[in-house]
Enzyme design. Structure first.
Site, mmCIF file in Angstrom:
data_model
loop_
_atom_site.group_PDB
_atom_site.id
_atom_site.type_symbol
_atom_site.label_atom_id
_atom_site.label_comp_id
_atom_site.label_asym_id
_atom_site.label_seq_id
_atom_site.Cartn_x
_atom_site.Cartn_y
_atom_site.Cartn_z
ATOM 1 C CB ILE A 3 15.843 30.895 50.659
ATOM 2 C CG1 ILE A 3 15.123 32.055 51.363
ATOM 3 C CG2 ILE A 3 16.410 29.918 51.685
ATOM 4 C CD1 ILE A 3 16.001 32.943 52.221
ATOM 5 C CB SER B 229 7.451 47.725 59.953
ATOM 6 O OG SER B 229 6.938 47.168 58.765
ATOM 7 C CG ASN B 230 5.716 42.558 58.391
ATOM 8 O OD1 ASN B 230 4.649 42.600 58.989
ATOM 9 N ND2 ASN B 230 5.804 42.739 57.089
ATOM 10 C CG HIS C 64 4.374 38.476 47.688
ATOM 11 N ND1 HIS C 64 5.600 38.850 47.193
ATOM 12 C CD2 HIS C 64 3.459 38.852 46.751
ATOM 13 C CE1 HIS C 64 5.439 39.409 45.998
ATOM 14 N NE2 HIS C 64 4.151 39.427 45.718
ATOM 15 C CG LEU D 296 14.564 42.785 49.425
ATOM 16 C CD1 LEU D 296 14.981 44.143 48.882
ATOM 17 C CD2 LEU D 296 13.078 42.556 49.220
#
Length: 192
Positions: free
Chosen positions: A89, A14-15, A105, A86
């Site tokens: 990195i 959604s973001n 976050h 999730l």
């Protein structure tokens, strides 16, 4: 030449959608690529709807090779945006894009962050702790979960009787409102 954004997401996206909407007709920047570690992620459909190319990768490609870095460099990506991604990195990716990877976050860091703290787990922890407010934190990414320098925080009040869904909803409203604008601000500071 437009600055180019790559979005990493693991789920619904959604973001990612809000960011793609924001930059669809933007004069100075565009979303050039959506990447995911989840072949079932709904973010792939969202990318398709915006005609943004996507790339699915696995742990081997992400952690044991430089393939992702090569792909991002070949596409001349200026900023990496994590939107519900999730995995931690890897250091080689952070080194290749210093101060050019940002994350959102769903809590007010440094509280309720770290490994395993994502989505409803964060909101439930906020509820269990009896917090009077929560919010969102947008931050640069370093080699530790949720420990990079904070770029932006927004808060909301937790009312008596707010449940998990209500806290999640309030948080998402802030995410969708602020994340695209903060991405734009960070991009403005990046030299082409």
């Amino acid at each position: 030449m437009k600055k180019r954004i790559a979005i990493f997401a693991s789920g619904s996206g959604s973001n990612a959608q809000k960011i793609m909407e924001f930059f669809k007709k933007h004069p100075d920047a565009e979303v050039a690529l959506v990447l995911t570690n989840n072949p079932e992620a709904y973010v792939l459909q969202r990318a398709d709807n915006f005609e943004v190319p996507s790339h699915i990768f696995d742990k081997q490609e992400f952690y044991k090779s430089d393939d992702i870095i090569s792909l991002l460099k070949n596409l001349q990506i200026d900023l990496i945006v994590l939107a519900g991604f999730l995995w931690l990195i890897p250091e080689n990716l952070i080194a290749a894009f210093p101060n050019r990877i940002i994350n959102i976050h769903p809590a007010l860091l440094p509280k309720f962050g770290g490994k395993g703290m994502y989505g409803n787990k964060v909101h439930q922890s906020v509820l269990n702790a009896g917090e009077e407010e929560s919010g969102i934190t947008i931050h640069f990414v370093n080699e530790h979960f949720d420990e990079g320098e904070t770029i932006h925080q927004s808060r909301f009040k937790i009312e008596k009787g707010d449940n998990l869904e209500m806290i999640k909803f309030k948080g998402q409203q802030l995410e969708h409102l602020h994340y695209p604008k903060v991405v734009e601000q960070v991009l403005k500071k990046i030299k082409k």
